[in-house]
Design a protein around this motif. Structure first.
Motif, PDB file in Angstrom:
ATOM      1  N   LEU A 286      41.459  27.063 -44.938  1.00 51.62           N
ATOM      2  CA  LEU A 286      42.215  25.660 -45.634  1.00 51.62           C
ATOM      3  C   LEU A 286      40.869  24.570 -46.355  1.00 51.62           C
ATOM      4  N   THR A 287      39.761  24.409 -46.361  1.00 51.48           N
ATOM      5  CA  THR A 287      39.516  23.677 -47.028  1.00 51.48           C
ATOM      6  C   THR A 287      39.603  23.838 -48.792  1.00 51.48           C
ATOM      7  N   LYS A 288      39.483  25.096 -49.026  1.00 54.97           N
ATOM      8  CA  LYS A 288      40.099  24.902 -50.386  1.00 54.97           C
ATOM      9  C   LYS A 288      41.386  25.074 -50.722  1.00 54.97           C
ATOM     10  N   GLN A 289      42.175  24.854 -49.941  1.00 58.79           N
ATOM     11  CA  GLN A 289      43.211  23.984 -50.349  1.00 58.79           C
ATOM     12  C   GLN A 289      43.552  22.704 -50.586  1.00 58.79           C
ATOM     13  N   PHE A 290      42.618  22.076 -50.448  1.00 58.02           N
ATOM     14  CA  PHE A 290      42.580  20.885 -50.778  1.00 58.02           C
ATOM     15  C   PHE A 290      41.093  20.664 -51.969  1.00 58.02           C
ATOM     16  N   ASN A 291      40.745  21.337 -52.440  1.00 57.92           N
ATOM     17  CA  ASN A 291      40.378  21.890 -53.736  1.00 57.92           C
ATOM     18  C   ASN A 291      38.193  20.884 -53.109  1.00 57.92           C
ATOM     19  N   VAL A 292      38.418  21.625 -52.049  1.00 60.98           N
ATOM     20  CA  VAL A 292      36.987  21.148 -51.640  1.00 60.98           C
ATOM     21  C   VAL A 292      36.599  22.204 -51.112  1.00 60.98           C
ATOM     22  N   THR A 293      35.228  22.675 -52.025  1.00 60.33           N
ATOM     23  CA  THR A 293      34.196  24.153 -51.566  1.00 60.33           C
ATOM     24  C   THR A 293      33.234  24.582 -51.346  1.00 60.33           C
ATOM     25  N   ASP A 294      32.597  25.125 -50.574  1.00 60.85           N
ATOM     26  CA  ASP A 294      31.434  25.074 -50.241  1.00 60.85           C
ATOM     27  C   ASP A 294      30.920  23.875 -49.428  1.00 60.85           C
ATOM     28  N   MET A 295      31.717  23.313 -47.896  1.00 60.69           N
ATOM     29  CA  MET A 295      31.753  22.411 -47.298  1.00 60.69           C
ATOM     30  C   MET A 295      31.607  23.908 -46.224  1.00 60.69           C
ATOM     31  N   ILE A 296      32.747  24.951 -45.852  1.00 59.91           N
ATOM     32  CA  ILE A 296      31.898  25.486 -44.889  1.00 59.91           C
ATOM     33  C   ILE A 296      33.031  26.857 -44.934  1.00 59.91           C
ATOM     34  N   SER A 297      32.139  27.466 -44.490  1.00 60.06           N
ATOM     35  CA  SER A 297      32.530  29.716 -44.766  1.00 60.06           C
ATOM     36  C   SER A 297      32.971  30.188 -43.711  1.00 60.06           C
ATOM     37  N   ASN A 298      33.726  30.784 -43.611  1.00 58.52           N
ATOM     38  CA  ASN A 298      34.322  31.552 -42.760  1.00 58.52           C
ATOM     39  C   ASN A 298      34.667  30.290 -41.482  1.00 58.52           C
ATOM     40  N   GLY A 299      35.137  30.804 -39.895  1.00 55.01           N
ATOM     41  CA  GLY A 299      35.602  30.525 -39.207  1.00 55.01           C
ATOM     42  C   GLY A 299      37.422  30.230 -39.236  1.00 55.01           C
ATOM     43  N   ASP A 300      36.583  31.304 -38.439  1.00 57.06           N
ATOM     44  CA  ASP A 300      38.272  31.843 -37.962  1.00 57.06           C
ATOM     45  C   ASP A 300      38.840  31.026 -37.052  1.00 57.06           C
ATOM     46  N   VAL A 301      40.621  30.643 -37.458  1.00 57.36           N
ATOM     47  CA  VAL A 301      41.405  29.116 -37.201  1.00 57.36           C
ATOM     48  C   VAL A 301      42.624  30.102 -36.230  1.00 57.36           C
ATOM     49  N   ASP A 302      42.908  29.429 -34.804  1.00 57.23           N
ATOM     50  CA  ASP A 302      44.073  29.799 -34.316  1.00 57.23           C
ATOM     51  C   ASP A 302      44.885  28.816 -33.721  1.00 57.23           C
ATOM     52  N   LEU A 303      46.039  28.647 -33.369  1.00 50.41           N
ATOM     53  CA  LEU A 303      46.590  27.173 -32.796  1.00 50.41           C
ATOM     54  C   LEU A 303      47.766  27.338 -32.533  1.00 50.41           C
ATOM     55  N   ALA A 304      48.420  26.602 -31.554  1.00 47.58           N
ATOM     56  CA  ALA A 304      49.319  27.289 -30.914  1.00 47.58           C
ATOM     57  C   ALA A 304      49.822  25.582 -30.127  1.00 47.58           C
TER      58      ALA A 304
ATOM     59  N   ALA B 251      54.903  26.600 -32.275  1.00 50.73           N
ATOM     60  CA  ALA B 251      53.981  27.153 -33.511  1.00 50.73           C
ATOM     61  C   ALA B 251      52.936  27.764 -32.695  1.00 50.73           C
ATOM     62  N   ASP B 252      52.611  28.999 -34.104  1.00 53.68           N
ATOM     63  CA  ASP B 252      52.205  29.437 -34.151  1.00 53.68           C
ATOM     64  C   ASP B 252      51.526  29.652 -35.343  1.00 53.68           C
ATOM     65  N   ALA B 253      49.862  29.315 -35.304  1.00 54.49           N
ATOM     66  CA  ALA B 253      49.062  29.680 -36.837  1.00 54.49           C
ATOM     67  C   ALA B 253      48.166  30.806 -36.321  1.00 54.49           C
ATOM     68  N   ARG B 254      47.811  31.699 -37.265  1.00 53.34           N
ATOM     69  CA  ARG B 254      47.078  33.036 -37.062  1.00 53.34           C
ATOM     70  C   ARG B 254      46.719  32.947 -38.586  1.00 53.34           C
ATOM     71  N   GLY B 255      45.336  33.633 -38.257  1.00 44.91           N
ATOM     72  CA  GLY B 255      44.765  34.541 -39.564  1.00 44.91           C
ATOM     73  C   GLY B 255      44.148  33.574 -40.720  1.00 44.91           C
ATOM     74  N   PHE B 256      43.630  32.163 -40.556  1.00 43.40           N
ATOM     75  CA  PHE B 256      43.607  31.192 -40.769  1.00 43.40           C
ATOM     76  C   PHE B 256      41.839  31.371 -41.005  1.00 43.40           C
ATOM     77  N   THR B 257      41.111  30.757 -42.235  1.00 44.72           N
ATOM     78  CA  THR B 257      40.091  30.262 -42.045  1.00 44.72           C
ATOM     79  C   THR B 257      39.689  28.874 -42.718  1.00 44.72           C
ATOM     80  N   ALA B 258      38.981  28.203 -41.294  1.00 45.92           N
ATOM     81  CA  ALA B 258      38.307  27.130 -42.104  1.00 45.92           C
ATOM     82  C   ALA B 258      38.019  27.150 -43.146  1.00 45.92           C
ATOM     83  N   GLU B 259      37.010  27.931 -44.083  1.00 46.22           N
ATOM     84  CA  GLU B 259      36.339  27.875 -45.292  1.00 46.22           C
ATOM     85  C   GLU B 259      38.051  28.345 -46.961  1.00 46.22           C
TER      86      GLU B 259
END
Length: 613
Positions: free
Chosen positions: A429-447, A419-427
């Motif tokens: 991803l946290t919003k997907q859990f209905n969590v806002t203002d915890m983190i901003s930016n943070g580009d994420v890659d995973l292989a 699996a490869d994950a590209r183009g995500f940001t931590a910001e």
């Protein structure tokens, strides 16, 4: 005209004479003859309670209390018992040697058909076939009430029981040809089971049209109302279906309205002509629009069940699936300390060669039970010869994309996953859990690239090999927002490696990486987990034993700015260890507790307390 007049008088006189003759004949005297002829034809004892004649425009022979003996090895003495049989005969066809029954009524018949362990059927009679042909027997229709039919097959371990309140069957031509054209059934029940499954069904009404011998399954139309079905696979949970109506027309048009396990099921579209569906001798299309189980979609499939292994190919398109609708409303129980994470239930290896498939499934929006949603999900599945591949799995999530390849091989019991994950940001991803203002930016890659083999998930993980690589770019984390994560172990870990967290409102994470190399079920990292903030650096070394489900990671923090005196005391002082289900944060036995306390105070006082120490 006189000829017609006299001819009509003659016919009336003839019919009157026949009626007088019938009324004076004692048909009961033929009871023993019928019993003897039936035994000669079948080799079985036949007993009749009474034979009588019902006089009308169409005279009828009435036979009551019939008992037909079973095979000597049968499970009960009688193969069939019938309370009453009434046969209405047409007189004129008898002149040509044909017995024409305009109507046959059967009341309260109880029949058992069975096959013993040697494969012998109780409808196979131990008498030589008769030579020559007897008179033809035509039956226009059969009217049945109170039928009980049982089927037992000791070879296949199969049984079926049918109950019928009422039914009418229309027949064309001689009865021996079984050219049934129409079947109308009233309330009917069915119970079936074999070594792998059990079915209980009932229906309020069934209308069936056919052409040709019924043994050829030339069914042309089917309309059923008030159908209830309870299907239980071996070792599985029961599936309950109810249909107010289910109709398949002669051209294959389908219209279904019902529910499955309490969820609405509707379908319309086209299949093959029903004769092809019933015969199952060739592939047929399944082009349907449906709404079922809280979802809707379309299928464009080709289905073939004519061979030993069923096959299906084509596409399934679902605009939206919300799996949260199927989640249990009960809150998940708290994790048990030391409980296993990886299930040891057997993987379904035996099912991988039960069918062949080449199906592309697309889902516009997939909502998971935890509320996270995936968009543009693509699942291409190929199943053949015990080998399952799903290459090109794809989905969009939180502004990024995930692509993956999955493989399962029955012969080697091997599972592989990339699996490869590209183009995500931590910001995002946290919003997907209905969590806002915890983190901003943070580009994420995973292989991820792993593979293993075994009979269960636990066994696969115990022998896993491969790697997990990930990274996150610069981000800004609100320290007090970490409390909403709700995981005590995370808060302990953050507090231990970042004493600044109690002082500064934000932590600026410049980068973070993770690198696990997995061999024989052990995921090792040698300084492969690292995070750098504007004030701290933390590097981790250790392992995760997937077989024992234990984690043992040492974390070494280091200050990059501010107070640095004494931070060496933190080296190897912070540990994340214990079972995967409930790891804990600990310190070593070299005074690290005191060091952690003093360093925390030093940050809070600008270093004065540490200098004093």
């Amino acid at each position: 005209m006189k000829a017609l007049k006299y001819g009509g008088i003659a016919i009336v006189v003839l019919i009157a004479a026949v009626f007088i003759a019938l009324m004076t004949v004692d048909v009961g005297q033929y009871k023993s003859v019928i019993e003897e002829q039936a035994k000669a034809a079948t080799g079985r004892e036949v007993k009749i309670g009474e034979v009588s004649l019902a006089i009308s425009l169409v005279p009828a022979i009435v036979v009551s209390d019939i008992e037909f003996a079973n095979a000597p090895w049968g499970s009960r003495p009688q193969m069939a018992t019938v309370k009453r049989v009434e046969a209405s005969a047409q007189l004129l066809p008898l002149l040509t040697g044909t017995v024409a029954i305009s109507g046959l009524k059967v009341v309260d018949a109880d029949v058992i058909l069975e096959i013993n362990r040697d494969g012998k059927a109780n409808w196979e009679f131990d008498v030589p076939p008769s030579e020559g042909e007897g008179p033809g027997l035509n039956v226009d229709g059969i009217d049945i009430s109170g039928l009980k039919l049982a089927y037992r097959d000791a070879v296949q371990g199969m049984s079926a029981d049918v109950g019928l309140d009422s039914g009418k069957v229309k027949i064309a031509g001689e009865l021996a040809n079984l050219e049934i054209t129409d079947i109308d059934l009233g309330k009917t029940t069915l119970a079936f089971k074999d070594k792998t499954q059990a079915v209980e069904a009932s229906l309020g009404e069934l209308e069936l049209d056919a052409r040709g011998p019924i043994t050829a399954l030339g069914i042309t139309a089917l309309d059923a109302d008030d159908v209830a079905l309870n299907y239980t696979p071996a070792g599985g949970a029961p599936i309950v279906a109810k249909f107010a109506s289910a109709e398949i027309a002669s051209d294959g048009a389908v219209n279904i309205d019902g529910e499955l396990d309490g969820q609405t099921v509707k379908a319309n579209g086209s299949l093959a002509p029903i004769a092809d569906l019933v015969a199952m001798k060739k592939s047929f299309p399944a082009k349907l629009s449906f709404a079922a189980l809280g979802m809707s979609g379309t299928t464009d499939l080709s289905v073939d069940v004519s061979g030993k292994i069923p096959a299906v190919s084509g596409t399934i398109d679902l605009p939206e699936i919300d799996l949260s609708k199927f989640a249990s409303p009960d809150a998940a129980p708290p994790p048990v300390k030391g409980a296993k994470v990886f299930p040891s239930d057997p993987l379904p290896w035996d099912q991988l060669d039960a069918a062949t498939a080449d199906v592309a499934l697309t889902v516009g929006k997939l909502t998971l039970p935890n509320g996270i949603h995936l968009d543009q999900v693509k699942v291409p599945v190929v199943l053949k010869g015990g080998n399952l591949t799903a290459n090109g799995l794809a989905a969009s999530l939180a502004g990024g994309t995930v692509t993956a390849d999955l493989g399962m091989n029955k012969a080697t019991k091997t599972v592989s996953f990339k699996a490869d994950a590209r183009g995500f940001t931590a910001e995002n991803l946290t919003k997907q859990f209905n969590v806002t203002d915890m983190i901003s930016n943070g580009d994420v890659d995973l292989a991820v690239d792993v593979r293993g083999s075994g009979d269960s998930v636990a066994a696969v993980m115990a022998g896993l090999n491969g790697s997990v690589l990930g990274g996150m770019g610069e981000s800004r984390i609100r320290n007090d927002a970490l409390n909403i994560i709700g995981a005590d172990v995370i808060m302990q870990l953050v507090s231990a490696i970042n004493p600044f967290g109690n002082k500064d409102p934000y932590t600026v994470a410049k980068c973070a990486v993770i690198n696990f190399q997995i061999a024989n079920g052990v995921a090792n990292t040698d300084k492969g987990i690292a995070i750098e903030t504007d004030k701290m650096e933390a590097v981790s070394t250790g392992k995760i034993d997937l077989a024992q489900e234990k984690i043992d990671l040492s974390i070494r923090p280091k200050a990059t700015t501010g107070v640095s005196i004494g931070l060496g005391k933190l080296t190897q002082a912070v540990k994340l260890s214990g079972p995967l289900s409930s790891p804990g944060v600990g310190v070593d036995a070299k005074g690290a507790v005191k060091a952690l306390g003093s360093i925390g105070a030093a940050f809070a006082t600008g270093g004065a307390s540490l200098l004093a120490e």
